[in-house]
Design a protein around this motif. Sequence first.
Motif, mmCIF file in Angstrom:
data_model
loop_
_atom_site.group_PDB
_atom_site.id
_atom_site.type_symbol
_atom_site.label_atom_id
_atom_site.label_comp_id
_atom_site.label_asym_id
_atom_site.label_seq_id
_atom_site.Cartn_x
_atom_site.Cartn_y
_atom_site.Cartn_z
ATOM 1 N N ILE A 160 -12.181 0.623 4.217
ATOM 2 C CA ILE A 160 -10.819 1.008 4.602
ATOM 3 C C ILE A 160 -9.790 0.575 3.557
ATOM 4 O O ILE A 160 -8.851 1.302 3.254
ATOM 5 N N ALA A 161 -9.973 -0.622 2.987
ATOM 6 C CA ALA A 161 -8.999 -1.169 2.027
ATOM 7 C C ALA A 161 -9.246 -0.564 0.654
ATOM 8 O O ALA A 161 -10.172 -0.955 -0.041
ATOM 9 N N LYS A 162 -8.425 0.379 0.270
ATOM 10 C CA LYS A 162 -8.619 1.090 -0.995
ATOM 11 C C LYS A 162 -7.897 0.413 -2.149
ATOM 12 O O LYS A 162 -8.307 0.547 -3.301
ATOM 13 N N GLY A 163 -6.815 -0.256 -1.854
ATOM 14 C CA GLY A 163 -6.048 -0.915 -2.908
ATOM 15 C C GLY A 163 -5.538 -2.255 -2.429
ATOM 16 O O GLY A 163 -5.527 -2.535 -1.228
ATOM 17 N N MET A 164 -5.156 -3.109 -3.361
ATOM 18 C CA MET A 164 -4.631 -4.414 -2.947
ATOM 19 C C MET A 164 -3.821 -5.070 -4.051
ATOM 20 O O MET A 164 -4.015 -4.779 -5.236
ATOM 21 N N HIS A 165 -2.906 -5.915 -3.624
ATOM 22 C CA HIS A 165 -2.138 -6.765 -4.533
ATOM 23 C C HIS A 165 -2.594 -8.202 -4.312
ATOM 24 O O HIS A 165 -2.682 -8.641 -3.165
ATOM 25 N N VAL A 166 -2.855 -8.900 -5.401
ATOM 26 C CA VAL A 166 -3.237 -10.311 -5.308
ATOM 27 C C VAL A 166 -2.388 -11.083 -6.307
ATOM 28 O O VAL A 166 -2.393 -10.779 -7.506
ATOM 29 N N ARG A 193 -12.007 -4.786 -6.888
ATOM 30 C CA ARG A 193 -11.625 -4.611 -5.480
ATOM 31 C C ARG A 193 -12.637 -5.322 -4.573
ATOM 32 O O ARG A 193 -12.262 -6.048 -3.652
ATOM 33 N N GLU A 194 -13.909 -5.164 -4.885
ATOM 34 C CA GLU A 194 -14.967 -5.772 -4.074
ATOM 35 C C GLU A 194 -15.157 -7.255 -4.387
ATOM 36 O O GLU A 194 -15.966 -7.922 -3.759
ATOM 37 N N MET A 195 -14.470 -7.753 -5.432
ATOM 38 C CA MET A 195 -14.447 -9.206 -5.645
ATOM 39 C C MET A 195 -13.363 -9.841 -4.780
ATOM 40 O O MET A 195 -13.526 -10.951 -4.278
ATOM 41 N N ILE A 196 -12.238 -9.132 -4.631
ATOM 42 C CA ILE A 196 -11.149 -9.639 -3.782
ATOM 43 C C ILE A 196 -11.614 -9.652 -2.320
ATOM 44 O O ILE A 196 -11.361 -10.614 -1.586
ATOM 45 N N LEU A 197 -12.292 -8.562 -1.931
ATOM 46 C CA LEU A 197 -12.837 -8.511 -0.566
ATOM 47 C C LEU A 197 -13.801 -9.672 -0.377
ATOM 48 O O LEU A 197 -14.752 -9.838 -1.137
ATOM 49 N N GLY A 198 -13.554 -10.496 0.618
ATOM 50 C CA GLY A 198 -14.436 -11.630 0.877
ATOM 51 C C GLY A 198 -14.112 -12.872 0.072
ATOM 52 O O GLY A 198 -14.846 -13.859 0.134
ATOM 53 N N SER A 199 -13.027 -12.858 -0.706
ATOM 54 C CA SER A 199 -12.763 -13.975 -1.620
ATOM 55 C C SER A 199 -12.134 -15.182 -0.924
ATOM 56 O O SER A 199 -12.016 -16.257 -1.524
ATOM 57 N N VAL A 211 -2.027 -4.688 1.072
ATOM 58 C CA VAL A 211 -3.268 -3.924 1.109
ATOM 59 C C VAL A 211 -2.922 -2.449 1.326
ATOM 60 O O VAL A 211 -2.068 -2.131 2.160
ATOM 61 N N THR A 212 -3.545 -1.577 0.563
ATOM 62 C CA THR A 212 -3.412 -0.137 0.802
ATOM 63 C C THR A 212 -4.643 0.309 1.572
ATOM 64 O O THR A 212 -5.758 0.230 1.056
ATOM 65 N N VAL A 213 -4.422 0.723 2.807
ATOM 66 C CA VAL A 213 -5.555 1.087 3.660
ATOM 67 C C VAL A 213 -5.547 2.576 3.956
ATOM 68 O O VAL A 213 -4.497 3.205 3.979
ATOM 69 N N GLN A 214 -6.730 3.125 4.179
ATOM 70 C CA GLN A 214 -6.748 4.507 4.647
ATOM 71 C C GLN A 214 -6.462 4.506 6.138
ATOM 72 O O GLN A 214 -6.925 3.646 6.873
ATOM 73 N N VAL A 215 -5.648 5.462 6.545
ATOM 74 C CA VAL A 215 -5.304 5.601 7.961
ATOM 75 C C VAL A 215 -5.654 7.020 8.394
ATOM 76 O O VAL A 215 -5.787 7.918 7.567
ATOM 77 N N HIS A 216 -5.841 7.173 9.698
ATOM 78 C CA HIS A 216 -6.251 8.471 10.241
ATOM 79 C C HIS A 216 -5.235 8.937 11.276
ATOM 80 O O HIS A 216 -4.618 8.114 11.960
ATOM 81 N N ARG A 217 -5.086 10.238 11.398
ATOM 82 C CA ARG A 217 -4.285 10.791 12.481
ATOM 83 C C ARG A 217 -4.913 10.368 13.810
ATOM 84 O O ARG A 217 -6.142 10.388 13.950
ATOM 85 N N ILE A 218 -4.082 9.972 14.763
ATOM 86 C CA ILE A 218 -4.610 9.580 16.074
ATOM 87 C C ILE A 218 -5.349 10.779 16.658
ATOM 88 O O ILE A 218 -4.782 11.864 16.767
#
Lengths: 549, 549
Positions: free
Chosen positions: A228-234, A256-262, A272-279
């Motif tokens: 879900i998390a496509k982008g991020m600021h650290v 990106r996958e190093m930040i995830l779980g860090s 965090v830039t996340v993908q979102v879906h229409r309800i």
Amino acid sequence: MKWWGWGIEGVGFHHEDKPGFAPFVLKAVGLDLHTAERAEKPAFENVQMPDSNAQASFLTALAGIVGERYVSTERIERVVHTFGKSLRDLVRVRSGVIERTPDVVVYPADEAEVQRIVDAVIAEDAVVIPFGGGSNIAGSLEPDPTETRTIVSVDLGRMNKVLSIDDESGLARIQAGALGPDLEDQLKAKGWTIGHFPDSFTHSTVGGWVATRSSGMQSDKYGDISDIAKGMHVVRPGGLLEIRGIPSASTGPSVREMILGSEGRLGIITEVTVQVHRIPAERTIYAYFFPNWKAGLAAMRAISESDAAPSVTRISDARESGFSLATSKESKGVSKHVQNALFGFLKRRGWDLDQLCLSFIGYEGSPSHVARQKSMVGKIVKKHGGIGVGTGPGVLYDQKKFDTPYLRDFLLDMGAAGDVSETAAPWSKLQGVYDATIAAANGAYAKLDRTGWIMCHMSHSYHSGACLYFTFAFVMGDEDPLGEYDIVKSAIQGAFVKAGGTISHHHGVGLEHSPWLEDDISPEGVAVMRGLFASADAGGNFNPNKILP
Amino acid sequence: MKWWGWGIEGVGFHHEDKPGFAPFVLKAVGLDLHTAERAEKPAFENVQMPDSNAQASFLTALAGIVGERYVSTERIERVVHTFGKSLRDLVRVRSGVIERTPDVVVYPADEAEVQRIVDAVIAEDAVVIPFGGGSNIAGSLEPDPTETRTIVSVDLGRMNKVLSIDDESGLARIQAGALGPDLEDQLKAKGWTIGHFPDSFTHSTVGGWVATRSSGMQSDKYGDISDIAKGMHVVRPGGLLEIRGIPSASTGPSVREMILGSEGRLGIITEVTVQVHRIPAERTIYAYFFPNWKAGLAAMRAISESDAAPSVTRISDARESGFSLATSKESKGVSKHVQNALFGFLKRRGWDLDQLCLSFIGYEGSPSHVARQKSMVGKIVKKHGGIGVGTGPGVLYDQKKFDTPYLRDFLLDMGAAGDVSETAAPWSKLQGVYDATIAAANGAYAKLDRTGWIMCHMSHSYHSGACLYFTFAFVMGDEDPLGEYDIVKSAIQGAFVKAGGTISHHHGVGLEHSPWLEDDISPEGVAVMRGLFASADAGGNFNPNKILP
């Protein structure tokens, strides 16, 4: 959050409207709720803890960044920011003796302030521990008791906004400190959903989800937070690390996958830039009964292999199913009358009701899509000897899904340790992991000479496997409660890796799971990770001693 | 592989059965195929290259590990292992002057031999570059011309077996050197498919896919290799790094995702555990026409947002569509007769045929699943003004998909540079990236005062965006062909990042894309990656100077 337990002050678990609960607890862990003495709410004034070691000049510097009212060295603030909410955390905070706390808590308003805080921390050679919702149960938050440097807890709570939504791409930029309900409400107001609903949803943040590789109940459809998390600021000492919200990229080892779980070791996640879906037009959860665990598990596997794409696949083992059915409220879900009629029918068909397993499957999308998924799943369920029992229990599940942590506090009040451990493994190894884990827990209970309980559900299906989520409980002795807890928890975690599972599917590593990290990703895997942390944080200023064994 | 070009000796592109091809090339890049002089196949004996600097003792040590016949310092072996197959590689290898080659090529039989080779390399302080199929086009393979240490190319070609298949989990353990057709045949014999079909499929290996973060044509259904590769073995100086095939895990920064895209810098990938799928009952590709690019792109986005789940979503812009229709064989796809009748119909409906865009959508699964997906997609296509034109062109696409690299060699024989650059971006930025890239290429052609061509298709859809794949060509001057190529290629890559795309969706970084890495993942992102490499390979023995700017 309560300083001594889960959730909001004044909210708690009660069983007066659940007549099956007390008998169940008596049978499971030998605790008689009618006679057990309930511990008083601990008094904060009795808590023993070290004074803050923060220098006045450093506090002034921090106040110069965030403003005086957003810097605190108060005792209660420091205690709240010391732990997450693991069983070990709760036992320690209730004990009234806390070895080490952060020396100061700061509440930045925005990313620029976080950068200035990090710069000040480095200048001071202090230690920084980012803090989101404080719901972590892997020991990712607590300060090292031997740490002599000043420890700064950076609480992201003020940074809780959905900054923007890219309607065309289904991408939302969200500040790291936004709690689940915060961000979901802001998204919902514009017709969107993040689709990420971990058990901790109400008290965890999007930054925390990224930092610990969280996974939500609807992950079958929406993916884990790593999807879900496509982008991020650290924020790092060198400046802002920015991963843009790109759908997929071939740009070397994935930062990106190093930040995830860090877990704070690479810097402070601020956005965090996340993908979102229409309800979706329809969102529904159906319940199914299976004659036994093996049949249910086989059905879940068959669904994952099929063309069907449900949003949730979940099945409880016979113990957890028994627990759910025994402890549900009369007024919710299937009425006892209907349930008894159904049970009679199943018995006549030869079911052993002690082996019955309750399953929930979720469907989302247009009405015709939902109908088709349900029909495909229905055929698979039938083939594996299961039957559909409608939406009644599903409603129940949907309503109580965030309440379990309150139950744990309630049991702890009466001296019973309740906690969870979860893993993931390939389909071919799930039964083996399950058997080994149950045996390991029971072995530990036998060693302690205590009546203990362990139950399990499977959730989060993937093409090649799934997550097993265990809940266990026993009454701790007074002498060394955490030593006893360690015996049980260690037996379970050890069984996971030995039988082919991972040490954690979605709770992170922290201190709680790090002893088994080498068994999981191999000593060389850990060596590579160790090098990453050492090079990215040479001074060991960022949440040191977490994750690595 | 040919030492001087793509594919098998004796196989090449020819246009005698494609009457539209020569006029098209004349118009596009000003090259008259009827009069152009075709270069001779280069003579290997004329190639100038350095002698091997490998010490006899080191060669003896290597021969002791793999056997004498699997150690080679022969000129042709060393040339074949020097480059991949980028335009830059082809121009250089055809020039007959090669600055630096590996000093020795070894062919290990198994993982244990790879470990011993790595140990010998470290003992010798040599440099190791792993070699799979040699199809890379990002410059990931070539030795640094200034490297004075002995360079060892480790060719994984003998390690090409599917080691085992876990039927219950859909997981296959495959040796890293298995080429696409190798492994797919072995899987197919047991009813499985990997579902990963990059353009390079016939000449690339599973280890190479992992090392460069490859993506295949059916990625919409099967995922990128980063989704498919669940586990891996990497031989390192310290021993074997082993990531087990776990469906999803919360074990800190993902070491699995550090290996993915590492291009040999973290060790030698020897084995990959991939998820495999049962061969679906139906696998079909339908073609659609759209009145223009904008409408087609909007339809692809709508499909990605819908409940439909096709295996392929692809649309060519008007230029690429014109190219495909002009250069297809009479006997394949839609017959000219039917095509002309269709075009007449569309003209009467007001279509500008110069703007027509050809799209392919793939469907896989049970017949009823395929029918339903097709129906859902059909409605979306119609809503965006497109029409379905059946499976004819789809067959064409399926048959010629692996042939494009031969075409490039053919053009190069006549002095025309043809190459590809691809990116990914959120849906909202795709049109902007497209416009900027076309403008940048045309600007470069104008600067060179040359007739140039650029065309594009969109493929690999995600919920939040997609990949744009550009093919460009122009006739190079004799004086500084690569200097001219650089002007065009740089303009395109620069446009990608500036307009919000990534430097590569699935070709890797190597040397070709590294100048823009900081623009893509930020200087701090690169700093973290640099630290990872420095700590994991302190001696710089593993394919040094790749990926990082």
